[in-house]
Design a protein around this motif. Structure first.
Motif, PDB file in Angstrom:
ATOM      1  N   THR A 206     -46.689 -11.229-117.664  1.00 55.50           N
ATOM      2  CA  THR A 206     -46.866  -9.789-117.904  1.00 55.50           C
ATOM      3  C   THR A 206     -48.119  -9.568-118.742  1.00 55.50           C
ATOM      4  O   THR A 206     -48.942  -8.684-118.445  1.00 55.50           O
ATOM      5  CB  THR A 206     -45.636  -9.213-118.641  1.00 55.50           C
ATOM      6  OG1 THR A 206     -44.475  -9.458-117.855  1.00 55.50           O
ATOM      7  CG2 THR A 206     -45.785  -7.724-118.881  1.00 55.50           C
ATOM      8  N   GLN A 237     -42.833 -10.644-110.839  1.00 59.61           N
ATOM      9  CA  GLN A 237     -41.366 -10.578-110.723  1.00 59.61           C
ATOM     10  C   GLN A 237     -40.777 -11.846-110.124  1.00 59.61           C
ATOM     11  O   GLN A 237     -39.575 -12.090-110.245  1.00 59.61           O
ATOM     12  CB  GLN A 237     -40.943  -9.359-109.907  1.00 59.61           C
ATOM     13  CG  GLN A 237     -41.187  -9.513-108.424  1.00 59.61           C
ATOM     14  CD  GLN A 237     -40.719  -8.282-107.645  1.00 59.61           C
ATOM     15  OE1 GLN A 237     -40.738  -7.160-108.137  1.00 59.61           O
ATOM     16  NE2 GLN A 237     -40.314  -8.516-106.420  1.00 59.61           N
ATOM     17  N   ALA A 242     -38.893 -13.691-115.495  1.00 64.92           N
ATOM     18  CA  ALA A 242     -38.653 -12.275-115.201  1.00 64.92           C
ATOM     19  C   ALA A 242     -37.211 -12.085-114.746  1.00 64.92           C
ATOM     20  O   ALA A 242     -36.516 -11.154-115.170  1.00 64.92           O
ATOM     21  CB  ALA A 242     -39.628 -11.796-114.127  1.00 64.92           C
ATOM     22  N   LYS A 243     -36.750 -12.983-113.890  1.00 65.07           N
ATOM     23  CA  LYS A 243     -35.374 -12.855-113.376  1.00 65.07           C
ATOM     24  C   LYS A 243     -34.379 -12.973-114.525  1.00 65.07           C
ATOM     25  O   LYS A 243     -33.405 -12.227-114.601  1.00 65.07           O
ATOM     26  CB  LYS A 243     -35.117 -13.922-112.310  1.00 65.07           C
ATOM     27  CG  LYS A 243     -36.027 -13.722-111.092  1.00 65.07           C
ATOM     28  CD  LYS A 243     -35.648 -14.622-109.950  1.00 65.07           C
ATOM     29  CE  LYS A 243     -36.700 -14.600-108.853  1.00 65.07           C
ATOM     30  NZ  LYS A 243     -37.085 -13.257-108.407  1.00 65.07           N
ATOM     31  N   ARG A 245     -34.881 -12.257-117.695  1.00 68.89           N
ATOM     32  CA  ARG A 245     -34.959 -11.083-118.575  1.00 68.89           C
ATOM     33  C   ARG A 245     -34.231  -9.885-117.956  1.00 68.89           C
ATOM     34  O   ARG A 245     -33.564  -9.126-118.642  1.00 68.89           O
ATOM     35  CB  ARG A 245     -36.422 -10.721-118.857  1.00 68.89           C
ATOM     36  CG  ARG A 245     -37.069 -11.655-119.864  1.00 68.89           C
ATOM     37  CD  ARG A 245     -38.555 -11.436-119.964  1.00 68.89           C
ATOM     38  NE  ARG A 245     -39.153 -12.386-120.889  1.00 68.89           N
ATOM     39  CZ  ARG A 245     -39.737 -12.066-122.034  1.00 68.89           C
ATOM     40  NH1 ARG A 245     -39.820 -10.811-122.404  1.00 68.89           N
ATOM     41  NH2 ARG A 245     -40.258 -12.990-122.806  1.00 68.89           N
ATOM     42  N   VAL A 246     -34.363  -9.712-116.647  1.00 65.32           N
ATOM     43  CA  VAL A 246     -33.674  -8.600-115.982  1.00 65.32           C
ATOM     44  C   VAL A 246     -32.169  -8.833-116.015  1.00 65.32           C
ATOM     45  O   VAL A 246     -31.384  -7.919-116.304  1.00 65.32           O
ATOM     46  CB  VAL A 246     -34.196  -8.436-114.537  1.00 65.32           C
ATOM     47  CG1 VAL A 246     -33.350  -7.429-113.774  1.00 65.32           C
ATOM     48  CG2 VAL A 246     -35.663  -8.007-114.545  1.00 65.32           C
ATOM     49  N   ARG A 247     -31.765 -10.103-115.762  1.00 63.99           N
ATOM     50  CA  ARG A 247     -30.331 -10.428-115.795  1.00 63.99           C
ATOM     51  C   ARG A 247     -29.766 -10.153-117.188  1.00 63.99           C
ATOM     52  O   ARG A 247     -28.674  -9.599-117.338  1.00 63.99           O
ATOM     53  CB  ARG A 247     -30.114 -11.901-115.417  1.00 63.99           C
ATOM     54  CG  ARG A 247     -28.678 -12.223-115.034  1.00 63.99           C
ATOM     55  CD  ARG A 247     -28.533 -13.665-114.498  1.00 63.99           C
ATOM     56  NE  ARG A 247     -29.467 -13.976-113.426  1.00 63.99           N
ATOM     57  CZ  ARG A 247     -30.406 -14.930-113.490  1.00 63.99           C
ATOM     58  NH1 ARG A 247     -30.560 -15.669-114.570  1.00 63.99           N
ATOM     59  NH2 ARG A 247     -31.203 -15.158-112.469  1.00 63.99           N
ATOM     60  N   PHE A 249     -30.680  -7.930-119.309  1.00 66.31           N
ATOM     61  CA  PHE A 249     -30.450  -6.490-119.500  1.00 66.31           C
ATOM     62  C   PHE A 249     -29.191  -6.054-118.760  1.00 66.31           C
ATOM     63  O   PHE A 249     -28.344  -5.354-119.312  1.00 66.31           O
ATOM     64  CB  PHE A 249     -31.654  -5.668-119.018  1.00 66.31           C
ATOM     65  CG  PHE A 249     -31.358  -4.188-119.057  1.00 66.31           C
ATOM     66  CD1 PHE A 249     -31.356  -3.500-120.260  1.00 66.31           C
ATOM     67  CD2 PHE A 249     -31.008  -3.499-117.899  1.00 66.31           C
ATOM     68  CE1 PHE A 249     -31.027  -2.153-120.311  1.00 66.31           C
ATOM     69  CE2 PHE A 249     -30.676  -2.154-117.946  1.00 66.31           C
ATOM     70  CZ  PHE A 249     -30.685  -1.472-119.154  1.00 66.31           C
ATOM     71  N   LEU A 250     -29.068  -6.495-117.514  1.00 67.36           N
ATOM     72  CA  LEU A 250     -27.919  -6.055-116.711  1.00 67.36           C
ATOM     73  C   LEU A 250     -26.599  -6.552-117.306  1.00 67.36           C
ATOM     74  O   LEU A 250     -25.571  -5.884-117.190  1.00 67.36           O
ATOM     75  CB  LEU A 250     -28.079  -6.545-115.260  1.00 67.36           C
ATOM     76  CG  LEU A 250     -29.275  -5.915-114.513  1.00 67.36           C
ATOM     77  CD1 LEU A 250     -29.449  -6.572-113.144  1.00 67.36           C
ATOM     78  CD2 LEU A 250     -29.099  -4.411-114.366  1.00 67.36           C
ATOM     79  N   LYS A 256     -31.983  -2.093-125.339  1.00 79.00           N
ATOM     80  CA  LYS A 256     -32.316  -0.891-124.568  1.00 79.00           C
ATOM     81  C   LYS A 256     -33.607  -0.299-125.110  1.00 79.00           C
ATOM     82  O   LYS A 256     -33.984  -0.571-126.241  1.00 79.00           O
ATOM     83  CB  LYS A 256     -31.221   0.159-124.756  1.00 79.00           C
ATOM     84  CG  LYS A 256     -29.919  -0.153-124.101  1.00 79.00           C
ATOM     85  CD  LYS A 256     -29.006   1.050-124.273  1.00 79.00           C
ATOM     86  CE  LYS A 256     -27.582   0.681-123.922  1.00 79.00           C
ATOM     87  NZ  LYS A 256     -26.668   1.803-124.038  1.00 79.00           N
TER      88      LYS A 256
END
Ligand code: 1HE
Length: 260
Positions: A206, A237, A242-243, A245-247, A249-250, A256
């Motif tokens: 990023t 992505q 990246a995967k 970090r997204v996981r 959050f989910l 947040k």
């Protein structure tokens, strides 16, 4: 000798932050050829593991710009090479390995402003002032300022500064676009370091995209820019980080976005 004009210190809990300090306070951190070349060497050879850098200046001023005592009678060819030497050094700052945050105070003038403009974030304290005295010295910017400064404040403001010698104070400078942050006197370094620690936590891809792709995309015609953006987004992505970090959050494990 280079140690007496510039210092590199690796700091932070995981030694991820490079602190680069101009230490030529007696000459108001005027940028001699030796200093510009030392700056280049530092940014070309940052130790592995460094993920962000802060640059600041010792003494009362960030930098008084080009060392005028070295401005001898150069012919056009030597002048061209001198300017290109600055370009090469400041390219190593702007398009190097890590985002660079400038901590500004006092004079940020001439080549000092060109150096600050090559950084990715500028934090200015209330003592900061910005000027381009080249106009009154009978010269022109030569360290990339004609390219970078209009992108911060617009060509009209830069033209006015060079034609009239106008000086911007810290508050007006922040409004004009020189700095993204304005902080109380004496706190620019601390704020810059805090931001560097935050920047160092980002996924490296990023940060790479922001440093290397965004400025190019911004200069491309829209149809080319959209394609470059899509390619950069796809590369970023696809990284495992990246995967994860997204996981996170989910799964409710990541912070947040908070209201400002
Ligand atoms: C310098 C330089 C310098 C100070 N080159 N020696 N830049 C300028 O035109 C800005 C020139 N400097 C100033 O306007 C002032 O020095 C400051 C507002 C930055 C600071 O003022 P002050 O009162 O704190 O310091 P001073 O007494 O003016 O300077 C202290 C010493 O630093 C003094 O040397 P000393 O041996 O008499 O103690 C000054 O001569 C020296 N000094 N600034 C050399 N710039 C890639 S092209 C870029 C083109 C440019 O950057 S042109 C703009 C140059």
């Amino acid at each position: 000798m280079a140690d007496e004009i510039i210092q590199l210190d690796i700091r932070g809990s995981d030694r991820q932050i490079a602190v680069v300090r101009l230490t030529r306070a007696a000459k108001r951190n005027a940028l001699s050829d030796e200093l510009i070349l030392a700056l280049r060497r530092i940014f070309e050879n940052l130790p592995a593991g460094v993920r962000a850098a802060v640059i600041d200046g010792e003494g009362e001023h960030f930098s008084a710009g080009l060392d005028l005592s070295e401005l001898q009678e150069r012919d056009a060819g030597a002048g061209l090479l001198h300017s290109r030497m600055w370009h090469a050094a400041l390219e190593c700052v702007q398009y190097g390995a890590v985002p660079v945050i400038a901590a500004l105070h006092g004079a940020v003038v001439g080549g000092g402003l060109e150096l600050a403009s090559a950084c990715h974030i500028r934090v200015a304290d209330e003592t900061t002032f910005y000027a381009l005295p080249e106009g009154s010295r009978g010269i022109f910017v030569g360290g990339g300022g004609a390219v970078r400064i209009p992108r911060l404040i617009g060509a009209a403001r830069m033209t006015d500064m060079m034609l009239t010698g106008r000086v911007y104070n810290a508050a007006d400078g922040e409004r004009a676009g020189f700095a993204q942050y304005l902080v109380p006197a004496g706190t620019a370094f601390d704020k810059a370091f805090e931001l560097a620690e935050r920047v160092a936590q980002n996924a490296p891809l990023t940060n790479y995209a922001l440093m290397h792709a965004l400025p190019r995309i911004a200069e491309q015609p829209a149809d080319q820019g959209f394609l470059t953006e899509a390619m950069m987004a796809a590369i970023a992505q696809s990284a495992p980080e990246a995967k994860e970090r997204v996981r996170a959050f989910l799964d409710g494990r990541a912070a947040k976005v908070k209201k400002a």
